[in-house]
Every structure is written in C-alpha cells, then in structure tokens.
Design a protein around this motif. Structure first.
Motif, PDB file in Angstrom:
ATOM      1  N   ILE A 186      17.372  77.069  31.946  1.00 42.62           N
ATOM      2  CA  ILE A 186      18.381  75.753  30.963  1.00 42.62           C
ATOM      3  C   ILE A 186      17.993  75.581  29.986  1.00 42.62           C
ATOM      4  O   ILE A 186      16.225  75.323  29.739  1.00 42.62           O
ATOM      5  CB  ILE A 186      19.442  74.704  32.042  1.00 42.62           C
ATOM      6  N   GLU A 187      18.980  76.053  28.511  1.00 39.38           N
ATOM      7  CA  GLU A 187      17.638  75.088  27.517  1.00 39.38           C
ATOM      8  C   GLU A 187      17.754  74.144  27.254  1.00 39.38           C
ATOM      9  O   GLU A 187      18.685  72.940  27.425  1.00 39.38           O
ATOM     10  CB  GLU A 187      19.596  75.284  26.185  1.00 39.38           C
ATOM     11  N   GLN A 188      16.660  74.070  26.439  1.00 39.99           N
ATOM     12  CA  GLN A 188      16.146  72.367  26.412  1.00 39.99           C
ATOM     13  C   GLN A 188      16.548  71.930  24.993  1.00 39.99           C
ATOM     14  O   GLN A 188      16.327  73.008  24.051  1.00 39.99           O
ATOM     15  CB  GLN A 188      14.280  72.538  26.033  1.00 39.99           C
ATOM     16  N   ARG A 189      16.830  71.035  24.842  1.00 34.70           N
ATOM     17  CA  ARG A 189      17.054  70.021  23.619  1.00 34.70           C
ATOM     18  C   ARG A 189      17.198  68.875  23.410  1.00 34.70           C
ATOM     19  O   ARG A 189      16.357  67.957  24.654  1.00 34.70           O
ATOM     20  CB  ARG A 189      18.810  69.237  24.391  1.00 34.70           C
ATOM     21  N   PRO A 190      16.788  67.748  22.972  1.00 35.64           N
ATOM     22  CA  PRO A 190      15.853  66.929  22.409  1.00 35.64           C
ATOM     23  C   PRO A 190      16.592  65.188  22.865  1.00 35.64           C
ATOM     24  O   PRO A 190      18.280  65.994  22.751  1.00 35.64           O
ATOM     25  CB  PRO A 190      15.645  66.609  21.228  1.00 35.64           C
ATOM     26  N   VAL A 191      16.355  64.372  23.071  1.00 31.41           N
ATOM     27  CA  VAL A 191      17.439  63.356  23.497  1.00 31.41           C
ATOM     28  C   VAL A 191      17.170  62.218  21.819  1.00 31.41           C
ATOM     29  O   VAL A 191      16.836  62.039  21.480  1.00 31.41           O
ATOM     30  CB  VAL A 191      17.071  62.067  24.521  1.00 31.41           C
ATOM     31  N   THR A 192      18.936  63.218  21.292  1.00 26.69           N
ATOM     32  CA  THR A 192      19.128  62.581  19.922  1.00 26.69           C
ATOM     33  C   THR A 192      19.366  61.678  19.565  1.00 26.69           C
ATOM     34  O   THR A 192      19.227  60.606  18.752  1.00 26.69           O
ATOM     35  CB  THR A 192      19.764  63.710  18.887  1.00 26.69           C
ATOM     36  N   GLY A 193      20.329  61.684  20.474  1.00 25.53           N
ATOM     37  CA  GLY A 193      21.268  59.822  20.330  1.00 25.53           C
ATOM     38  C   GLY A 193      21.693  59.213  21.881  1.00 25.53           C
ATOM     39  O   GLY A 193      22.617  58.921  22.076  1.00 25.53           O
ATOM     40  N   PRO A 194      20.380  58.644  22.324  1.00 21.10           N
ATOM     41  CA  PRO A 194      20.751  57.802  23.771  1.00 21.10           C
ATOM     42  C   PRO A 194      21.740  56.163  23.298  1.00 21.10           C
ATOM     43  O   PRO A 194      22.489  56.115  22.485  1.00 21.10           O
ATOM     44  CB  PRO A 194      19.238  57.133  24.055  1.00 21.10           C
ATOM     45  N   MET A 195      22.009  56.099  26.087  1.00 21.93           N
ATOM     46  CA  MET A 195      23.368  54.606  25.331  1.00 21.93           C
ATOM     47  C   MET A 195      22.425  53.646  24.707  1.00 21.93           C
ATOM     48  O   MET A 195      21.805  53.678  24.588  1.00 21.93           O
ATOM     49  CB  MET A 195      23.249  55.325  26.651  1.00 21.93           C
ATOM     50  N   LYS A 196      23.170  53.200  24.009  1.00 20.14           N
ATOM     51  CA  LYS A 196      23.082  51.440  23.452  1.00 20.14           C
ATOM     52  C   LYS A 196      23.533  50.364  23.967  1.00 20.14           C
ATOM     53  O   LYS A 196      24.959  50.571  24.154  1.00 20.14           O
ATOM     54  CB  LYS A 196      23.335  51.724  21.759  1.00 20.14           C
ATOM     55  N   ASN A 197      23.182  49.540  24.163  1.00 23.74           N
ATOM     56  CA  ASN A 197      24.200  48.199  24.049  1.00 23.74           C
ATOM     57  C   ASN A 197      25.330  48.249  25.742  1.00 23.74           C
ATOM     58  O   ASN A 197      26.006  48.126  26.359  1.00 23.74           O
ATOM     59  CB  ASN A 197      25.297  47.721  23.466  1.00 23.74           C
ATOM     60  N   VAL A 198      24.514  49.091  26.698  1.00 22.99           N
ATOM     61  CA  VAL A 198      25.444  49.169  27.937  1.00 22.99           C
ATOM     62  C   VAL A 198      23.749  48.815  28.887  1.00 22.99           C
ATOM     63  O   VAL A 198      22.634  49.050  28.584  1.00 22.99           O
ATOM     64  CB  VAL A 198      24.830  51.026  27.806  1.00 22.99           C
ATOM     65  N   PRO A 199      24.422  47.197  29.896  1.00 23.63           N
ATOM     66  CA  PRO A 199      23.402  46.799  30.778  1.00 23.63           C
ATOM     67  C   PRO A 199      22.602  47.600  31.901  1.00 23.63           C
ATOM     68  O   PRO A 199      23.216  49.172  31.788  1.00 23.63           O
ATOM     69  CB  PRO A 199      24.401  46.671  31.788  1.00 23.63           C
ATOM     70  N   LYS A 200      21.306  47.606  31.494  1.00 22.89           N
ATOM     71  CA  LYS A 200      20.175  48.658  32.876  1.00 22.89           C
ATOM     72  C   LYS A 200      21.091  48.705  34.223  1.00 22.89           C
ATOM     73  O   LYS A 200      20.972  50.212  34.612  1.00 22.89           O
ATOM     74  CB  LYS A 200      18.861  47.227  32.304  1.00 22.89           C
ATOM     75  N   VAL A 201      21.584  47.891  34.844  1.00 24.14           N
ATOM     76  CA  VAL A 201      22.071  47.861  35.625  1.00 24.14           C
ATOM     77  C   VAL A 201      22.891  49.890  35.452  1.00 24.14           C
ATOM     78  O   VAL A 201      23.060  50.035  36.574  1.00 24.14           O
ATOM     79  CB  VAL A 201      22.925  47.037  37.064  1.00 24.14           C
ATOM     80  N   VAL A 202      23.802  49.653  34.918  1.00 18.69           N
ATOM     81  CA  VAL A 202      24.902  50.755  34.787  1.00 18.69           C
ATOM     82  C   VAL A 202      23.623  51.693  34.184  1.00 18.69           C
ATOM     83  O   VAL A 202      24.241  52.894  35.227  1.00 18.69           O
ATOM     84  CB  VAL A 202      26.205  50.314  33.673  1.00 18.69           C
ATOM     85  N   THR A 203      23.148  52.165  32.678  1.00 14.53           N
ATOM     86  CA  THR A 203      22.254  52.944  32.597  1.00 14.53           C
ATOM     87  C   THR A 203      21.928  53.644  33.893  1.00 14.53           C
ATOM     88  O   THR A 203      21.264  54.853  33.985  1.00 14.53           O
ATOM     89  CB  THR A 203      21.244  52.864  31.689  1.00 14.53           C
TER      90      THR A 203
END
Lengths: 345, 144
Positions: A31-48
């Motif tokens: 599978i094509e490897q892609r960088p992590v460019t914009g991870p989630m912000k302001n989301v509680p750790k328990v959800v992530t």
C-alpha cells in the motif's frame, strides 16, 4: 484402488496451490505510504485511542498491518479497503476538513459503529481487537453530540436564537443564473424538482430543515417498494434550509443552504452503486467537489453502509403508518373530493 | 466433490441473504401525501409537540398567505405527522405517522373557513387561531 489414486493426487494438488500462492506474491504491491500531515486536534484522548485502535489501520496513513495482511491475495483486499477508506475519511489528513465537515464526519462515525457497519465485519473477524464495546460506542456518541451542543435543538430547545422575521432572500440578480450550474461529475442543477412530489421532510442536528422531493419514477418506485435496484431515471432532490423559529415555537425553513441531488443510472455510476450525486450550494448554487471523484470520496460511504435496505437512498418514508389508518384517511379524502365534485356540478 | 460444491453453494446462499440486511418488517406501510392539484408551499416542525407539518395550497391559497385575507377559491391543506428519529441516521428526525389534515378554504362570501379533514389536531388553538397560524406560513425561498 480409487483411494490410492486420490492419495496420489492430493500432494500434487497441494503443491500446485503452494506454487500458485508463491506466484501470487510477485503480483503483490504494498500500500502507498503517505505522511501524517494533519492529525486530529481538540479531540479527547479517550476518543482518539478508540479510533486509533479500531479505525486507523484503514482510515489513516499510519497502518499497523500484520504479516498476513501483507500476503497476497489477502493484501489485495486489505489494500483496496485502505484506498477506499482513505478516500472517504483520513484521520492523518483531518485538518483538510472544515469544522462543519469534521462534525459531520463524527456523526457518520457514530452512525457507522452504531449500525455495526464499522469496523467492517470481515476486518473485525480477523482483527478482534478492533471491535468496539457498547461503552466505547457511547463515548463516540457523547463526543459527536458535544460538537453540536451550541447550535442544536436536540436536546436543549431553550437555546434557540430569538425569532427572526422571516427568511432572508438574496438579491434577485444572484439567484438568476446565466448558466445552469454543473457538478464536476457532469450532473446539472435540475430546477424542475420544485414541481415534484414531496416524499418526506427531515431535520438534522446541525441546525437544518430539509424537504425531499422525488420525480415520478422515484415516487412509483417507493409505492412499489422497487429499490433493488431503483429504476434508472429515478431522481431525488433534497432542499436544505437554515432553521427559523416562529413566535409560537415552530421551526420553519429560513435561508436556502443547498440542494442535494441523486439520480439513478446503473450503467453510468458504477462506482457509486448506480447513483449519481450532486450538491449545489447557496443562492449561487455552487457545485460541491473539485473532481468527479467527490461522490466516491464523501457521499457513497454512508449511503452504502447505512441505507442499503432502501437501495442506498436515505429519506424513503419509513414504514410507520398502519394500513388501517391510511385507508381510513384515503376514504375521507375520497369523500371530500366527491363532495367538492357534487358542489361544482 | 459434488457434496463440497453443494455445501459451498448453500452456505453462500444463506450468508448472502443474511448480508442483505433487509428492512425490518413492521406490518406498517410507507405513506406519501398526495396533494392532487395543490402545490407544496412549506414545512415546519414543532419541537414541543414533536410534530412535523407540510402545507399545500392552490395559487389563491398562496396569495392568501401574503394578504392574510380570504379570496374566493382559496384552498390550503396542512398535513401533520409525528416527528420521529430517522431509523437510518442518528441525529436526524423525519416525518412519521400521519396525525391530521387540516383545511382552510373560503366560502362563497370569501370568508375563511377552517376544517379538520382527518385525524386529531395536537394544538389546543381555536379555529380562528388555527387559521392565523396556517396563514403565517411563507412559501419556501428557493433559488431560481
């Protein structure tokens, strides 16, 4: 004698399978490897943490695939799932989405996990750790609800903004289009929908009120329960408005937000279950999507997973009316008609 | 070998049909209101009564919404349903069971008459108040 023959054949068959399996590996592309460019912000750790464990293997650029996942032919299925999943929603490119889109995605996530459509049952079977508990589903629900707390009538009606006099209408000049707007997949805005039959009404937690229209082919398909597949030519338009509160507490349609359109053509829209999608926004009716792929990337996933029973179309009127009640109404309506007819005569 | 093929065929049929996930059979039916010659004017929902309504009318009915006065030939119909959760999508509410059909028409003198064509009206307003409430609706503002 017959048994001896079978015993001789068995190793040959096994060898052939093994050779075939090895040969398959030459056609195995990672599978094509892609960088992590914009991870989630302001989301509680328990959800992530829940999402990372259950969704990231497909819906991100940070896969943790097992050895088996990388072996053909399993890898072909896994890679196809990842490509499709990334198209629909990619947690590693989350920042590309607007705030409203992120909110919408969380409702979609909750609806998918609630209906046990996600994680995909085939994936969950081979990756039991990805399964979600009821408690985890509840955590996602509460987070999705918290995103709409400010602008929702559900559950707190008291927070509605004060009464507005009526819907604001844009200047006539902006509403009149020199050319008919066209979606990137070639579907034109169809103003005819205003003359179609209203097949339903709905509201969504995001503070909108909607009216759903169907053309004659779609109405007939609903009457005949003919959804698998819907006949070609069926078309459904959903007009979305902002909510306006009247003095008596009722909510009525305010400013026009967009028109969402689905048209059935089994031969043309093969990647989206035979449905062509389009969305036209604001008074200018600006089409949604940068490329023709937008329906594959955003629309079809929910329709495919959550509205399969009604041929991938939401808002088919639910089966909630008793036959007796409707027959009673139709009888009354018929009597009313004949009364008018007699009065005219 | 034949046996294996049969088992495979039957199991695929069984699993295939389960995967279809057909809509639950409730013994109830779908309903779409047929307005006849009337046109759809607008909709509303009432969070307190948990109802959803659709207003239909003829051209004179649409005019009456602007003037708030009766002209001979006005015909308006307000169709009200229970508001219920969308069975397919959490966060969405849709029109459910049919509750009532109210009418506003003019008599031969041009006076507005209120009637209940079907069902029971959830609101406790008087006939006069119902006429005013129905005349408060404004046609949807759609782009041209």
């Amino acid at each position: 004698m017959k048994h001896v023959k079978q015993i001789r054949i068995l190793p040959i068959v096994l060898l052939c399978i093994l050779a075939g399996f090895i040969a398959l590996q030459f056609f195995n592309a990672p599978i094509e490897q892609r960088p992590v460019t914009g991870p989630m912000k302001n989301v509680p750790k328990v959800v992530t943490q829940i999402l990372e464990r259950s969704c990231y293997d497909c819906h991100s650029n940070a896969q943790h695939l097992t050895f088996l996942d990388k072996l053909a032919p399993i890898s072909w299925i896994v890679n196809k799932d990842i490509r499709r999943a990334r198209e629909v929603m990619n947690f590693s490119e989350w920042e590309k989405l607007s705030e409203a889109e992120q909110k919408g995605k969380f409702y979609a996530i909750f609806n998918m996990v609630r209906a046990e459509k996600m994680p995909l049952p085939s994936y969950a079977m081979t990756h039991p750790g990805a399964k979600l508990s009821q408690n985890e589903i509840e955590i996602i629900k509460q987070f999705a609800l918290s995103l709409s707390k400010k602008d929702s009538f559900i559950p707190a009606h008291a927070t509605i903004s004060p009464v507005e006099a009526g819907p604001k209408v844009g200047p006539l000049t902006t509403a009149i289009q020199a050319e008919v707007p066209v979606s990137p997949n070639g579907i034109s805005y169809n103003a005819e929908f205003k003359n179609w039959k209203v097949i339903g009404m709905s509201t969504l937690i995001d503070n909108s009120i909607r009216v759903i229209y169907g053309n004659d082919i779609a109405v007939k398909a609903i009457q005949e329960e003919n959804f698998h597949p819907w006949p070609d030519g069926s078309a459904v338009a959903k007009a979305v408005f902002k909510q306006t509160k009247k003095a008596n507490g009722e909510i009525v349609p305010g400013d026009f937000v967009n028109m969402q359109y689905m048209v059935k053509n089994g031969k043309e829209y093969t990647e989206t279950e035979g449905w062509g999608f389009a969305k036209f926004n604001g008074q200018e009716l600006k089409p949604t999507g940068k490329t023709a792929l937008f329906a594959q990337q955003s629309c079809i996933s929910c329709h495919r997973q959550l509205a399969e029973s009604t041929g991938y179309l939401f808002n088919v009127p639910p089966k909630v009316n008793s036959r007796k009640l409707i027959e009673q109404y139709l009888k009354t309506a018929q009597n009313e008609k004949s009364l008018i007819h007699t009065a005219i005569q | 070998m034949k046996k294996v093929l049969y088992i495979l065929l039957f199991s695929s049929l069984i699993f295939g049909s389960c995967a279809k996930n057909p809509e639950k059979e409730t013994g109830k039916i779908r309903f779409m209101f047929d307005p006849g010659s009337l046109k759809f004017i607008s909709s509303s929902f009432n969070p307190n009564l948990q109802t959803m309504s659709a207003l239909y009318g003829n051209q004179k009915g649409i005019s009456a919404l602007e003037t708030k006065k009766g002209i001979i030939g006005v015909e308006l119909k307000l169709v009200t349903y229970k508001m219920q959760d969308d069975p397919n999508y959490f966060g969405s509410k849709v029109n459910g069971e049919l509750l009532s059909v109210e009418t506003v028409k003019t008599d031969q003198m041009g006076n507005l008459d209120y009637g209940i064509e079907f069902g029971k009206v959830s609101s406790d307003e008087s006939s006069k108040q119902r006429i005013s409430s129905i005349l408060e609706y404004q046609p949807l503002k759609l782009p041209q």
